[in-house]
Design a protein around this motif. Structure first.
Motif, short mmCIF file in Angstrom:
data_model
loop_
_atom_site.label_atom_id
_atom_site.label_comp_id
_atom_site.label_asym_id
_atom_site.label_seq_id
_atom_site.Cartn_x
_atom_site.Cartn_y
_atom_site.Cartn_z
N THR A 8 0.86 -1.18 0.00
CA THR A 8 0.00 0.00 0.00
C THR A 8 0.90 1.23 0.00
N GLY A 9 0.30 2.37 -0.28
CA GLY A 9 1.05 3.62 -0.29
C GLY A 9 0.87 4.33 -1.61
N SER A 10 1.46 5.51 -1.68
CA SER A 10 1.35 6.32 -2.89
C SER A 10 2.21 5.73 -4.01
N LEU A 11 1.95 6.20 -5.20
CA LEU A 11 2.74 5.76 -6.35
C LEU A 11 4.21 6.08 -6.13
N GLN A 12 4.49 7.25 -5.60
CA GLN A 12 5.87 7.66 -5.35
C GLN A 12 6.56 6.74 -4.33
N GLU A 13 5.84 6.37 -3.27
CA GLU A 13 6.40 5.44 -2.27
C GLU A 13 6.66 4.07 -2.89
N LYS A 14 5.75 3.61 -3.71
CA LYS A 14 5.92 2.31 -4.36
C LYS A 14 7.13 2.33 -5.30
N LEU A 15 7.26 3.38 -6.09
CA LEU A 15 8.39 3.49 -7.01
C LEU A 15 9.71 3.58 -6.25
N ARG A 16 9.70 4.32 -5.15
CA ARG A 16 10.90 4.44 -4.32
C ARG A 16 11.30 3.06 -3.77
N PHE A 17 10.33 2.29 -3.31
CA PHE A 17 10.60 0.96 -2.79
C PHE A 17 11.17 0.04 -3.88
N ILE A 18 10.59 0.09 -5.07
CA ILE A 18 11.05 -0.74 -6.19
C ILE A 18 12.50 -0.41 -6.53
N LEU A 19 12.80 0.88 -6.63
CA LEU A 19 14.17 1.28 -6.98
C LEU A 19 15.16 0.94 -5.87
N LYS A 20 14.74 1.09 -4.61
CA LYS A 20 15.62 0.75 -3.49
C LYS A 20 15.93 -0.75 -3.47
N ALA A 21 14.91 -1.58 -3.66
CA ALA A 21 15.12 -3.03 -3.66
C ALA A 21 15.99 -3.45 -4.85
N THR A 22 15.76 -2.84 -6.01
CA THR A 22 16.55 -3.15 -7.20
C THR A 22 18.00 -2.76 -6.98
N TYR A 23 18.22 -1.55 -6.46
CA TYR A 23 19.59 -1.09 -6.19
C TYR A 23 20.29 -2.02 -5.20
N GLN A 24 19.60 -2.39 -4.13
CA GLN A 24 20.22 -3.24 -3.10
C GLN A 24 20.59 -4.61 -3.67
N HIS A 25 19.71 -5.22 -4.43
CA HIS A 25 19.99 -6.53 -5.01
C HIS A 25 21.17 -6.42 -5.99
N SER A 26 21.13 -5.42 -6.83
CA SER A 26 22.17 -5.21 -7.83
C SER A 26 23.52 -4.95 -7.16
N ARG A 27 23.53 -4.07 -6.18
CA ARG A 27 24.75 -3.73 -5.47
C ARG A 27 25.32 -4.95 -4.74
N ASN A 28 24.46 -5.68 -4.07
CA ASN A 28 24.93 -6.83 -3.29
C ASN A 28 25.54 -7.91 -4.18
N LEU A 29 24.90 -8.21 -5.30
CA LEU A 29 25.48 -9.20 -6.20
C LEU A 29 26.80 -8.71 -6.78
N ALA A 30 26.87 -7.43 -7.14
CA ALA A 30 28.11 -6.88 -7.70
C ALA A 30 29.25 -6.99 -6.68
N PHE A 31 28.99 -6.64 -5.43
CA PHE A 31 30.04 -6.71 -4.41
C PHE A 31 30.38 -8.16 -4.04
N PHE A 32 29.38 -9.02 -4.02
CA PHE A 32 29.67 -10.42 -3.72
C PHE A 32 30.58 -11.02 -4.78
N VAL A 33 30.25 -10.81 -6.06
CA VAL A 33 31.08 -11.34 -7.14
C VAL A 33 32.50 -10.79 -7.04
N THR A 34 32.61 -9.51 -6.73
CA THR A 34 33.93 -8.88 -6.62
C THR A 34 34.74 -9.50 -5.48
N ILE A 35 34.13 -9.66 -4.33
CA ILE A 35 34.83 -10.26 -3.18
C ILE A 35 35.19 -11.71 -3.49
#
Length: 197
Positions: A47-74
């Motif tokens: 639930t929440g506004s469109l802006q909150e939903k989009l912010r959540f989607i981008l945050k989750a995408t960034y976190q997943h992307s960042r974590n895999l990138a750093f894991f592969v690097t390590i």
């Protein structure tokens, strides 16, 4: 650009450049996997506004992307380090050691994205270990394993949902609540067929 292409084609510094490319591939793969999943799950269940939903989607995408990138690097860096220290040869435990260190550093924080990734891997390695036991002839190959496995998984998850729901991951609880509890609530044709509530 030509100098870079020449360096890449020469094979010099291949191991170090493969770490850089691993970072890139981790970032791209993480974004490709998480964005559509977060998009669908957010618009279905959050639930929440469109802006909150989009912010959540981008945050989750960034976190997943960042974590895999750093894991592969390590992981790739530790594999190269171990191989270099051991005279250019890889040993059996090297991948495990690099995976443990990378997993602890990158995925050690218990949050929704890390939890989902680790649970996904856990289910895959359990099947892999069972197959390894058969491959190494520690266990005979059982007949009808998948139907029994599927039955036990569904039996356990339904029992947990019914009697100890708080032990299940939040997104699983939400999905199961929608399927099994929300389907009990209706008093008009509209909320029976068109709308959930």
């Amino acid at each position: 650009m030509e100098a870079l292409n020449a360096l890449l084609a020469s094979g010099q510094h291949h191991d170090l450049l493969s770490i850089v490319k691993g970072f890139r591939n981790g970032a791209v793969y993480g974004a490709k996997v998480r964005f559509p999943h977060a998009l669908v799950m957010t618009f279905l269940f959050r639930t929440g506004s469109l802006q909150e939903k989009l912010r959540f989607i981008l945050k989750a995408t960034y976190q997943h992307s960042r974590n895999l990138a750093f894991f592969v690097t390590i992981y790739k860096s530790l594999m190269l380090l171990q191989r270099t220290v051991k005279g250019g040869k890889e040993h059996g435990a090297d991948a495990f050691v690099a995976g443990v260190v990378g997993g602890y550093v990158v995925f050690g924080k218990n949050n929704n994205v890390n939890n989902q990734i680790v649970l996904y891997l856990f289910s895959r390695i359990m099947i892999g270990l069972a197959k390894l036991a058969v491959k190494k002839q520690v266990l005979p190959e059982p007949k009808h394993t998948f139907p029994v496995f599927a039955a036990l998984v569904w039996g356990i998850v339904m029992w947990l949902f019914r009697h100890n729901r708080d032990t299940l991951q939040g997104s699983l609880q939400a999905s199961m609540h929608y399927l099994y509890n929300d389907s009990d609530n209706f008093d008009t044709f509209k909320n029976f067929l068109w709308h959930n509530r």
